[in-house]
Structure formats: C-alpha cells, structure tokens
Design an enzyme around this catalytic site. Structure first.
Site, PDB file in Angstrom:
ATOM      1  N   VAL A  24       1.594  -1.227   0.182  1.00 20.11           N
ATOM      2  CA  VAL A  24      -0.046   0.259  -0.075  1.00 20.11           C
ATOM      3  C   VAL A  24       0.776   1.327  -0.161  1.00 20.11           C
ATOM      4  O   VAL A  24       0.405   1.980  -1.122  1.00 20.11           O
ATOM      5  CB  VAL A  24      -0.950   0.358   1.369  1.00 20.11           C
ATOM      6  N   ASP A  25       2.030   1.538   0.827  1.00 22.42           N
ATOM      7  CA  ASP A  25       2.822   2.021   1.721  1.00 22.42           C
ATOM      8  C   ASP A  25       3.753   2.456  -0.327  1.00 22.42           C
ATOM      9  O   ASP A  25       3.647   3.573  -0.890  1.00 22.42           O
ATOM     10  CB  ASP A  25       3.867   2.116   2.015  1.00 22.42           C
ATOM     11  N   VAL A  26       4.118   2.059  -0.959  1.00 24.54           N
ATOM     12  CA  VAL A  26       4.724   0.995  -2.096  1.00 24.54           C
ATOM     13  C   VAL A  26       3.702   2.167  -3.727  1.00 24.54           C
ATOM     14  O   VAL A  26       4.119   3.178  -4.170  1.00 24.54           O
ATOM     15  CB  VAL A  26       5.410  -0.036  -2.398  1.00 24.54           C
TER      16      VAL A  26
END
Length: 413
Positions: free
Chosen positions: A177-179
């Site tokens: 999700v962060d990436v």
C-alpha cells in the site's frame, strides 16, 4: 548542495524539494525524485527524527540506522528543525520561498494546525507544488485512524483474496500500500510540475493509502460489483480467488513452481493428466458459487498431485518448452544470486564509511543510464549547510542551534 556529493544530472536537476515525511510512502516518493536529480531536503523533528531510523526490519541495522531508513532516504540532506516552534516555522517559510515541491504525510489537520498547510505555504510561494499522503483521506469516519499498511490491506478486503477458506486472511508481507501510494504521489507531483510550466501556478496533490490500494484492486473490486456470485476462498491454497485455475503455486519434490494463465488442454497433454481436459469442459455456471469453488479445487488437486512427483527444474524446463507460463519459486538467496538480478542491484557508500548492496533505481533514463547516488544522511548531517544555503547568516544559524530550534549533527556544531 554538498560539493563532495555525487553530481546527479537527472531530469529533475535544479528542483528543490522539502521532504517533511516519515515512514515509507512519503520518503520513497521523495527518494525517487532525488534519484531523478532533485535536491531533497529532509526536515526531521528534534528528538530522533524519522522513526524509520530506529524501527527495524527483523532487527537489522546499518551505519547506526535501521536498514528501513537507509533504503528509503538516499540522495537526501538532513535538517533537524522544530516545526512546532514559531522560529522553526519561520525558517521553513524562508525555505518555501524558493522551493519547487513540498511533500508531507501528517495526519489530517496536523499541517493546518502547524501552519504549514497548502493554503498557508502557497500564499508565500504560489509556484509551490504541495504533495500530501494520508491513510484514509481527509474526511469520513476513518480519517483519524493510523494509516498503516497491514491495517489498510485488511480494511479494503485485500486479505480475503487468497489463501484457504480454513486459514487466516492472507495479507501481503510487503508494504504494498505504501509503495503504491508513493508512486501515485510521485506521478501527481510530476504532472503538477508540468502544469506549472504552462500556468505558472503550483497546486496541491492528495493521495490516500486507501485510494492507492483500491486502484491496485480495480479489477477485483469492479468484478465483485459486477456479479451476484463472486468467488470465495476454498479448500485449496489460492494465490488469487479471481484467477481461473490452475493459476497458483505448486509443490515439487525439491521446491515450488508457479503457474500463470495456461491452457488446461495443453497442460493436460504436457504433464500427462488427461482428466484436466474433462474438467475444462465441465466448468459450473458462474452463479453456482459452491460448485465453482469445488471445480477449482479439483483442478488444483489434479495438477498438484502430478507436479509433486518430480523436480521443479524438470517441470520448469518442460512447461517452458511448450509455451506454458511458469516459473521457479525462489527465496532471496537464490534470487539475489541469479544472473538476471545483477543489473538491478547497486553498491553504495555511506557517509560514515563502508559499502552496502541495495536495489538500484527502477527507472532508467537514456540521458543518464546510471544515476549518481549517495547514501542516506546521518541525522542532522546537513543542518548547518542547509540553513546557510537558505540565506540565514552564521549568527542566525548559531542562535537557532543555541535555542534548540535547529540541531546539527554533534560533530558539526
């Protein structure tokens, strides 16, 4: 810029980016811009700075910082500045005057409470491109919940798309999700810079982690909303409940083989399991979910029983020879030693001395095939340099240090 740092003549050379982010999504976004040549000034709070400096992965550290930090903050300069103080904010305002981009990932309303929101900063510099990453967005009942990767995966239903019906929800072990959010914000910032070249005005770009992982699931979510009988997890270990069998991972005598989209008739001939042809023609109706899941399990079990009889290299060679999409499942040791992998790794030197191997920038430009890279900054390593570069006098900088509004690395004070 530090005259001893490698010169990066990437496509963003000449741009100044103020990085007020922590953790992963924001730092990866700004690191990517740094790899493209932008001057990234990482503004860190007194008392420890970005918590990824000491929040480790499996306890692994390098050069006094967690590897989580050094892998997300290369090509940056570190300034320790107290943005909760009036004097600290005034310094930031001075830096904003000639900045091109500012990126922050505070929780909703924190930026406005600190007086560093887009409305405030764009009044100082109308050309400023202002990027924001949040967990769940700026409104709604979840807006104040922590935007952590596993929690967002779980909230958005992603963890129920794989595994067995009898097992736990199946989360990704990666910070996907962060990436994803980092990529989206980078794209948004670059698009806003292009628009600024036309209009002369900056703008704010907002990305939430929820919207990022929803975009990643756009096929699954749209398919779910388009059928009255969506697939579910079943008895066999599914890589994705949405993919037609035999899509998945199978055990061999000495390892595992991944199968992608393959024609069951061809697979039946190649591995010698004629029952697969019959199964292909007996697919239940889409509306009969229970029968469909059993059909999927029957195919998985038939293929699994055959592949378990020989080595993974045998099956990989045989299936590839017949044009069937497959691949050996590697661990990190085998993957990192593979000749195909070497072109995507690089060796870097840290300012504390010593080399380390890491992943090279994923984007390659023909004008600069090998970008100039420098290791992540030590905490406050560039405080004095950055402040003087922002136009503050030596006396002003010394007063900021004396008042603990800014902090320099110990040996630099």
């Amino acid at each position: 810029m530090n005259e001893h740092a490698p010169r990066n003549r990437g496509p963003l050379t000449g741009l100044k980016v103020l990085d007020l982010t922590i953790a992963l999504a924001g730092p990866m976004c700004t690191q990517r811009m740094g790899e493209m040549g932008a001057d990234i000034i990482k503004v860190e709070a007194p008392g420890g700075g970005d918590f990824s400096r000491y929040s480790t992965m499996a306890g692994v550290t390098k050069f006094g910082d967690a590897t989580t930090f050094i892998t997300l903050n290369r090509n940056k300069r570190s300034l320790i500045l107290d943005l909760k103080s009036d004097a600290g904010r005034e310094v930031l305002y001075r830096m904003v005057k000639d900045a091109d981009v500012l990126v922050q990932n505070f929780r909703p309303r924190v930026a406005s409470k600190l007086g560093i929101d887009f409305a405030t900063l764009s009044a100082i510099n109308p050309r400023l491109v202002y990027g924001s990453i949040s967990g769940y967005g700026e409104d709604g009942p979840m807006k104040d919940r922590p935007g952590q990767d596993l929690l967002v995966q779980s909230f958005t239903g992603l963890t129920m798309n794989a595994g067995r019906a009898s097992g736990l929800p199946h989360a990704s072990p990666l910070y996907m999700v962060d990436v994803s959010a980092s990529h989206l914000l980078t794209e948004g910032v670059l698009a806003a810079l292009v628009a600024r070249g036309i209009t002369g005005r900056g703008q704010e770009i907002k990305v939430s982690m929820v919207s990022a992982i929803m975009e990643m699931q756009i096929q699954e979510l749209t398919s779910y909303m388009s059928t009255e009988a969506p697939p579910t997890r079943s008895a066999s270990p599914q890589v994705s409940i949405w993919m037609e069998p035999p899509y998945g991972i199978y055990a061999c005598t000495d390892g595992h083989l991944a199968l992608a989209q393959v024609d069951l008739n061809v697979l039946a001939e190649v591995i010698g399991v004629p029952a697969l042809k019959t199964l292909k023609t007996s697919r239940p109706k889409q509306t009969d979910s229970a029968a469909l899941m059993q059909w999927r399990d029957d195919i998985y079990n038939a293929v699994a029983a055959k592949l378990a009889t020989d080595r993974v290299a045998h099956w990989d060679e045989l299936l590839t020879e017949h044009g069937l999409w497959c691949g050996v499942v590697n661990n990190y040791e085998r993957f990192l030693s593979h000749p195909q992998t070497q072109r995507y790794l690089t060796t870097m030197t840290h300012s504390k001395g010593g080399e380390y191997r890491t992943v090279a920038p994923a984007i390659r430009f023909s004008e600069q095939p090998t970008p100039a890279l420098r290791g992540s900054p030590r905490y406050g390593e560039h405080s004095r340099e950055v402040l003087l570069g922002a136009g503050l006098s030596v006396a002003e900088v010394d007063k900021l240090f004396a008042d603990r509004v800014a902090v320099a690395q110990l040996e630099d004070v």
